[in-house]
Design an enzyme around this catalytic site. Sequence first.
Site, PDB file in Angstrom:
ATOM      1  N   ASP A 156      11.729  23.802  22.951  1.00  0.00           N
ATOM      2  CA  ASP A 156      10.435  24.314  22.482  1.00  0.00           C
ATOM      3  C   ASP A 156       9.309  23.493  23.142  1.00  0.00           C
ATOM      4  O   ASP A 156       9.343  22.262  23.111  1.00  0.00           O
ATOM      5  CB  ASP A 156      10.406  24.134  20.952  1.00  0.00           C
ATOM      6  N   ASP A 213       5.680  25.130  28.886  1.00  0.00           N
ATOM      7  CA  ASP A 213       4.365  25.440  28.336  1.00  0.00           C
ATOM      8  C   ASP A 213       3.274  24.872  29.236  1.00  0.00           C
ATOM      9  O   ASP A 213       2.869  23.724  29.105  1.00  0.00           O
ATOM     10  CB  ASP A 213       4.259  24.862  26.918  1.00  0.00           C
ATOM     11  N   HIS A 266       4.274  32.147  18.645  1.00  0.00           N
ATOM     12  CA  HIS A 266       4.345  30.776  18.112  1.00  0.00           C
ATOM     13  C   HIS A 266       3.465  30.690  16.870  1.00  0.00           C
ATOM     14  O   HIS A 266       2.689  31.596  16.581  1.00  0.00           O
ATOM     15  CB  HIS A 266       3.834  29.783  19.162  1.00  0.00           C
TER      16      HIS A 266
END
Length: 324
Positions: A94, A116, A226
Amino acid sequence: MIHYKELGFVNTREMFRDAMKNGYAVPAYNFNNMEQLQAIITACVRSRSPVILQVSKGARDYANPTLLRWMARGAMEMMKEMTDKPIPVALHLDHGDSFELCKACIDNGFSSVMIDGSHLPYEQNIELTRKVVEYAHKYDVTVEGELGVLAGIEEHVVSEKTHYTDPNQVEDFVKRTGVDSLAIAIGTSHGAYKFKIKPGEEIPPLRFDILEEIEKRIPGFPIVLHGASSVLQEYVDMINRYGGKMENAVGIPEEQLRRAAKSAVCKINIDSDGRLVMTAIIRKIFAEKPSEFDPRKYLGPAREELIKMYIMKNEKVLGSANKV
Ligand code: G3H
Ligand code: 13P
Ligand code: ZN
């Protein structure tokens, strides 16, 4: 190199295909310790739901990357003892923030990673994401990228307000990076304080107009949400009743998550709701039994309550129950 297939995990490709076809979202639950991991697997086996086990950078630092990997592997063995029909489980990084971290996870049994780069300038986000995809796809590991920035904290990057995903960028981003799924910003945020609202004010709705526009640009492409905890009020109240102080904690209303799950949103990330459940139950036990000092006597009931909460999410919010 330990490949995830040796450990019994699957990547997210088939999971998302089925979720898209049947109008539900696969739960992505974060874990940092044994009780959370046991609860996630138990709940998803009992409710017959696919599941994505999420490990953040913080979770790796907290629990030790090697131990976490073996715990996840142990959970797969435990599952085989629980059922003759194993459910599909992905092990996912994550909010990966670097190529090196993603590579370390891919080399150590993860079946899916998120890179990310959402806080980076657009071209740099593309470059970094593409590099991860090139490496990951050699091993059939799936990759989640992100466009747009959620309000709140994302792995130490703090944003005061949401920078909604620009639908004009999604097609180009997906094409040029080769990602398998895309996290977007449509008004959710991380943590237990998602909106600053005054008493009596309504929670602002998610920007379904932006989601619909994105779906038009990349039809059938898996979207990730998210910051999707609903910040369950019964547990916030319990925390406050038993000595905690969580004022104005508020999340995403369940009916909005249900609506999202029926759309191209194939993965819904939930961490904070699990934290609230654990904290509420432990606080209650400490208040009611101040002499208790056996961790099993408060972590065990917290684990039981987590199981109930995850089953409820799968059945009533994500629609992922009875899909496998
Ligand atoms: O998106 C963030 C997740 O809730 C993980 O949080 O970085 O504190 O482990 P963490
Ligand atoms: P919540 O804080 O809303 O649970 O979001 C979790 C998340 O997005 C993990 O990546
Ligand atoms: Zn997140």
